[in-house]
Design a protein around this motif. Structure first.
Motif, PDB file in Angstrom:
ATOM      1  N   PHE A 267      16.028  -8.342  -0.426  1.00 30.84           N
ATOM      2  CA  PHE A 267      14.770  -8.463   0.302  1.00 30.84           C
ATOM      3  C   PHE A 267      13.843  -7.329  -0.109  1.00 30.84           C
ATOM      4  O   PHE A 267      14.263  -6.346  -0.736  1.00 30.84           O
ATOM      5  N   ALA A 268      12.588  -7.496   0.201  1.00 34.22           N
ATOM      6  CA  ALA A 268      11.590  -6.487  -0.161  1.00 34.22           C
ATOM      7  C   ALA A 268      10.465  -6.548   0.851  1.00 34.22           C
ATOM      8  O   ALA A 268      10.346  -7.513   1.618  1.00 34.22           O
ATOM      9  N   VAL A 269       9.625  -5.525   0.846  1.00 38.37           N
ATOM     10  CA  VAL A 269       8.460  -5.482   1.723  1.00 38.37           C
ATOM     11  C   VAL A 269       7.224  -5.207   0.876  1.00 38.37           C
ATOM     12  O   VAL A 269       7.202  -4.259   0.079  1.00 38.37           O
TER      13      VAL A 269
ATOM     14  N   ALA B  77       6.217  -4.713  -4.354  1.00 41.92           N
ATOM     15  CA  ALA B  77       7.197  -4.796  -3.272  1.00 41.92           C
ATOM     16  C   ALA B  77       8.180  -3.643  -3.330  1.00 41.92           C
ATOM     17  O   ALA B  77       8.629  -3.243  -4.412  1.00 41.92           O
ATOM     18  N   LYS B  78       8.511  -3.122  -2.165  1.00 42.59           N
ATOM     19  CA  LYS B  78       9.559  -2.110  -2.042  1.00 42.59           C
ATOM     20  C   LYS B  78      10.870  -2.863  -1.817  1.00 42.59           C
ATOM     21  O   LYS B  78      11.031  -3.545  -0.820  1.00 42.59           O
ATOM     22  N   LYS B  79      11.809  -2.715  -2.754  1.00 41.78           N
ATOM     23  CA  LYS B  79      12.979  -3.592  -2.821  1.00 41.78           C
ATOM     24  C   LYS B  79      14.224  -2.968  -2.186  1.00 41.78           C
ATOM     25  O   LYS B  79      14.465  -1.764  -2.315  1.00 41.78           O
ATOM     26  N   TYR B  80      14.994  -3.848  -1.523  1.00 37.43           N
ATOM     27  CA  TYR B  80      16.216  -3.426  -0.838  1.00 37.43           C
ATOM     28  C   TYR B  80      17.296  -4.485  -1.025  1.00 37.43           C
ATOM     29  O   TYR B  80      17.015  -5.638  -1.373  1.00 37.43           O
ATOM     30  N   THR B  81      18.525  -4.072  -0.739  1.00 35.33           N
ATOM     31  CA  THR B  81      19.616  -5.026  -0.693  1.00 35.33           C
ATOM     32  C   THR B  81      20.540  -4.673   0.462  1.00 35.33           C
ATOM     33  O   THR B  81      20.587  -3.520   0.912  1.00 35.33           O
ATOM     34  N   VAL B  82      21.231  -5.667   0.946  1.00 30.61           N
ATOM     35  CA  VAL B  82      22.308  -5.464   1.914  1.00 30.61           C
ATOM     36  C   VAL B  82      23.605  -5.612   1.139  1.00 30.61           C
ATOM     37  O   VAL B  82      23.823  -6.655   0.506  1.00 30.61           O
ATOM     38  N   PRO B  83      24.449  -4.590   1.090  1.00 35.34           N
ATOM     39  CA  PRO B  83      25.687  -4.678   0.309  1.00 35.34           C
ATOM     40  C   PRO B  83      26.483  -5.935   0.622  1.00 35.34           C
ATOM     41  O   PRO B  83      26.682  -6.287   1.785  1.00 35.34           O
ATOM     42  N   GLY B  84      26.879  -6.632  -0.444  1.00 33.84           N
ATOM     43  CA  GLY B  84      27.659  -7.844  -0.279  1.00 33.84           C
ATOM     44  C   GLY B  84      26.832  -9.116  -0.203  1.00 33.84           C
ATOM     45  O   GLY B  84      27.388 -10.221  -0.224  1.00 33.84           O
ATOM     46  N   HIS B  85      25.515  -8.990  -0.128  1.00 34.57           N
ATOM     47  CA  HIS B  85      24.647 -10.169  -0.059  1.00 34.57           C
ATOM     48  C   HIS B  85      24.302 -10.662  -1.457  1.00 34.57           C
ATOM     49  O   HIS B  85      24.078  -9.872  -2.389  1.00 34.57           O
ATOM     50  N   ALA B  86      24.236 -11.971  -1.589  1.00 36.79           N
ATOM     51  CA  ALA B  86      23.913 -12.579  -2.879  1.00 36.79           C
ATOM     52  C   ALA B  86      22.455 -12.392  -3.253  1.00 36.79           C
ATOM     53  O   ALA B  86      22.105 -12.320  -4.429  1.00 36.79           O
ATOM     54  N   GLY B  87      21.583 -12.332  -2.242  1.00 36.58           N
ATOM     55  CA  GLY B  87      20.161 -12.139  -2.472  1.00 36.58           C
ATOM     56  C   GLY B  87      19.709 -10.745  -2.082  1.00 36.58           C
ATOM     57  O   GLY B  87      20.533  -9.880  -1.738  1.00 36.58           O
TER      58      GLY B  87
ATOM     59  N   VAL C 241      13.949 -12.519  -0.569  1.00 33.03           N
ATOM     60  CA  VAL C 241      12.933 -12.617   0.477  1.00 33.03           C
ATOM     61  C   VAL C 241      11.968 -11.438   0.372  1.00 33.03           C
ATOM     62  O   VAL C 241      12.387 -10.285   0.202  1.00 33.03           O
ATOM     63  N   ARG C 242      10.679 -11.729   0.479  1.00 39.44           N
ATOM     64  CA  ARG C 242       9.658 -10.681   0.453  1.00 39.44           C
ATOM     65  C   ARG C 242       8.822 -10.786   1.721  1.00 39.44           C
ATOM     66  O   ARG C 242       8.088 -11.756   1.916  1.00 39.44           O
ATOM     67  N   PHE C 243       8.972  -9.779   2.573  1.00 37.71           N
ATOM     68  CA  PHE C 243       8.192  -9.711   3.803  1.00 37.71           C
ATOM     69  C   PHE C 243       6.826  -9.110   3.474  1.00 37.71           C
ATOM     70  O   PHE C 243       6.742  -8.037   2.870  1.00 37.71           O
ATOM     71  N   ILE C 244       5.763  -9.788   3.873  1.00 37.01           N
ATOM     72  CA  ILE C 244       4.410  -9.375   3.512  1.00 37.01           C
ATOM     73  C   ILE C 244       3.633  -8.988   4.766  1.00 37.01           C
ATOM     74  O   ILE C 244       3.586  -9.743   5.735  1.00 37.01           O
ATOM     75  N   GLU C 245       3.023  -7.815   4.742  1.00 40.76           N
ATOM     76  CA  GLU C 245       2.181  -7.413   5.855  1.00 40.76           C
ATOM     77  C   GLU C 245       0.941  -8.303   5.917  1.00 40.76           C
ATOM     78  O   GLU C 245       0.342  -8.634   4.884  1.00 40.76           O
ATOM     79  N   PHE C 246       0.568  -8.702   7.111  1.00 40.97           N
ATOM     80  CA  PHE C 246      -0.584  -9.569   7.358  1.00 40.97           C
ATOM     81  C   PHE C 246      -1.862  -8.869   6.900  1.00 40.97           C
ATOM     82  O   PHE C 246      -2.150  -7.745   7.303  1.00 40.97           O
ATOM     83  N   MET C 247      -2.644  -9.528   6.028  1.00 37.53           N
ATOM     84  CA  MET C 247      -3.828  -8.925   5.426  1.00 37.53           C
ATOM     85  C   MET C 247      -5.113  -9.613   5.884  1.00 37.53           C
ATOM     86  O   MET C 247      -5.108 -10.812   6.150  1.00 37.53           O
ATOM     87  N   PRO C 248      -6.221  -8.880   5.927  1.00 37.88           N
ATOM     88  CA  PRO C 248      -7.490  -9.460   6.387  1.00 37.88           C
ATOM     89  C   PRO C 248      -8.251 -10.191   5.280  1.00 37.88           C
ATOM     90  O   PRO C 248      -8.490  -9.639   4.207  1.00 37.88           O
TER      91      PRO C 248
ATOM     92  N   GLU D  38       8.375  -0.876  10.437  1.00 32.60           N
ATOM     93  CA  GLU D  38       8.852  -1.692  11.558  1.00 32.60           C
ATOM     94  C   GLU D  38       9.800  -2.777  11.066  1.00 32.60           C
ATOM     95  O   GLU D  38      10.819  -3.073  11.715  1.00 32.60           O
ATOM     96  N   ILE D  39       9.472  -3.371   9.940  1.00 35.34           N
ATOM     97  CA  ILE D  39      10.355  -4.395   9.357  1.00 35.34           C
ATOM     98  C   ILE D  39      11.707  -3.786   9.012  1.00 35.34           C
ATOM     99  O   ILE D  39      12.759  -4.348   9.338  1.00 35.34           O
ATOM    100  N   LEU D  40      11.683  -2.619   8.376  1.00 30.56           N
ATOM    101  CA  LEU D  40      12.935  -1.940   8.025  1.00 30.56           C
ATOM    102  C   LEU D  40      13.772  -1.624   9.255  1.00 30.56           C
ATOM    103  O   LEU D  40      14.998  -1.800   9.259  1.00 30.56           O
ATOM    104  N   GLN D  41      13.130  -1.154  10.304  1.00 26.83           N
ATOM    105  CA  GLN D  41      13.854  -0.821  11.525  1.00 26.83           C
ATOM    106  C   GLN D  41      14.562  -2.042  12.105  1.00 26.83           C
ATOM    107  O   GLN D  41      15.700  -1.951  12.575  1.00 26.83           O
ATOM    108  N   VAL D  42      13.899  -3.184  12.073  1.00 28.44           N
ATOM    109  CA  VAL D  42      14.509  -4.417  12.579  1.00 28.44           C
ATOM    110  C   VAL D  42      15.740  -4.777  11.751  1.00 28.44           C
ATOM    111  O   VAL D  42      16.802  -5.103  12.296  1.00 28.44           O
TER     112      VAL D  42
END
Length: 326
Positions: free
Chosen positions: A238-240, A226-236, A181-188, A204-208
């Motif tokens: 996420f990134a921002v 994208a700045k990439k992250y994982t949740v330990p134990g998750h198959a997929g 999953v890639r969360f994208i900031e809303f752009m103009p 803000e996304i990270l805090q949530v």
């Protein structure tokens, strides 16, 4: 090699096949009754192939096909097949509505990775955002291509007060499913009613996410958007994509070619270079490509800064997202 005055080498070409789309996402398409570009003004198959080959000869090693929705174009399969013969990594961004018709074509072309736009996991909200009732079809197609071992990135544009409450629903999806999953900031963009108070930024996304999950930062590459992250134990994972709050322009290697053959050296550039007309006139397009890249601004098309509170959409001169091609 295609390099700009800041030493950035551009080896990634994004080609829009059409500004047509079978969805009507408001942040991408300004109006329901949008007038699409006539077919005669679009790049034709042999023109796409020839122009792509010019870029490849100059060092481009990755091509992404975009839209609009690229798979609504009648000759999309032929274009995918033709470009698959080039020595590049070929990828695609799609809304997922027609994927079930193209799985064999993509497999035969050696396309292993797809980006799929999906801004909500709620059918009612999907209908609100896209003005179409096709959530179940898109979700079913994502499940189908995951089963076919495609690498799937899901692009979710986060908009404050609209779908920001679903961030952790998307994270939960990565628990047992190898979706990225890639969360994208809303752009103009022109006509998309952007205001800074609708932007849900990277931190803000990270805090949530961190309210419910342990988060581990992954290593990013020079050209990653994208700045990439994982949740330990998750198959997929996420990134921002933090275009608005923390731009990644320093490592940009992207060139964009619109469906009507205009080259953009940045997603936010106001200037465009008409390659298609030059090509149809028998001109050498390489000097035009090189000049466009040499004139590339340091960041954000030279039109605004990363301080979103100072950004005024009406002062940005650009196309709508659907006519650029993402």
């Amino acid at each position: 090699m295609i390099a700009d005055t800041f030493g950035r080498v551009h080896d990634y070409l994004r080609i829009s096949l059409t500004d047509n789309c079978n969805l009507r996402c408001f942040y991408c398409m300004p109006e329901e009754d949008y007038v699409f570009t006539p077919a005669s003004q679009l790049m034709q198959l042999h023109e796409i192939e020839a122009l792509a080959n010019v870029f490849v000869q100059q060092g481009v090693s990755k091509i992404r096909l975009t839209g609009g929705e690229p798979l609504v174009r009648k000759d999309a399969a032929a274009i995918i097949t033709a470009l698959s013969r080039l020595p590049v990594q070929l990828t695609l961004t799609t809304n997922g509505t027609r994927l079930h018709e193209f799985i064999p074509v993509l497999q035969h072309a050696g396309v292993h990775s797809l980006n799929i736009s999906l801004d909500t996991l709620q059918p009612d909200r999907f209908r609100l955002l896209t003005r179409r009732d096709q959530f179940e079809l898109v979700k079913r197609n994502i499940d189908a291509i995951l089963q076919q071992q495609f690498h799937v990135k899901v692009n979710m544009v986060v908009m404050k007060g609209l779908n920001d409450t679903e961030i952790n629903d998307f994270i939960a999806w990565t628990k047992d499913v190898p979706v990225h999953v890639r969360f994208i900031e809303f752009m103009p963009f022109s006509g998309n009613r952007w205001t800074s108070n609708k932007v849900f930024i990277w931190q803000e996304i990270l805090q949530v996410v961190q309210q419910e999950y342990e988060v581990v930062r992954l290593e990013d590459n020079l050209h990653d958007t994208a700045k990439k992250y994982t949740v330990p134990g998750h198959a997929g994972t996420f990134a921002v994509i933090s275009t608005m709050s923390a731009p990644f322009c320093g490592g940009c290697n992207r060139i964009r070619l619109t469906a009507d053959g205009k080259m953009k050296n940045c997603l936010f550039s106001s200037e465009e270079t008409d390659l298609l007309t030059a090509f149809r006139n028998g001109e050498d397009v390489l000097p035009l490509i090189q000049q466009s890249i040499r004139s590339k601004a340091k960041e954000l098309g030279g039109q605004f800064s990363a301080d979103i509170n100072t950004v005024h959409a009406e002062d940005i001169h650009n196309r709508s997202m659907i006519t650029i091609g993402g």
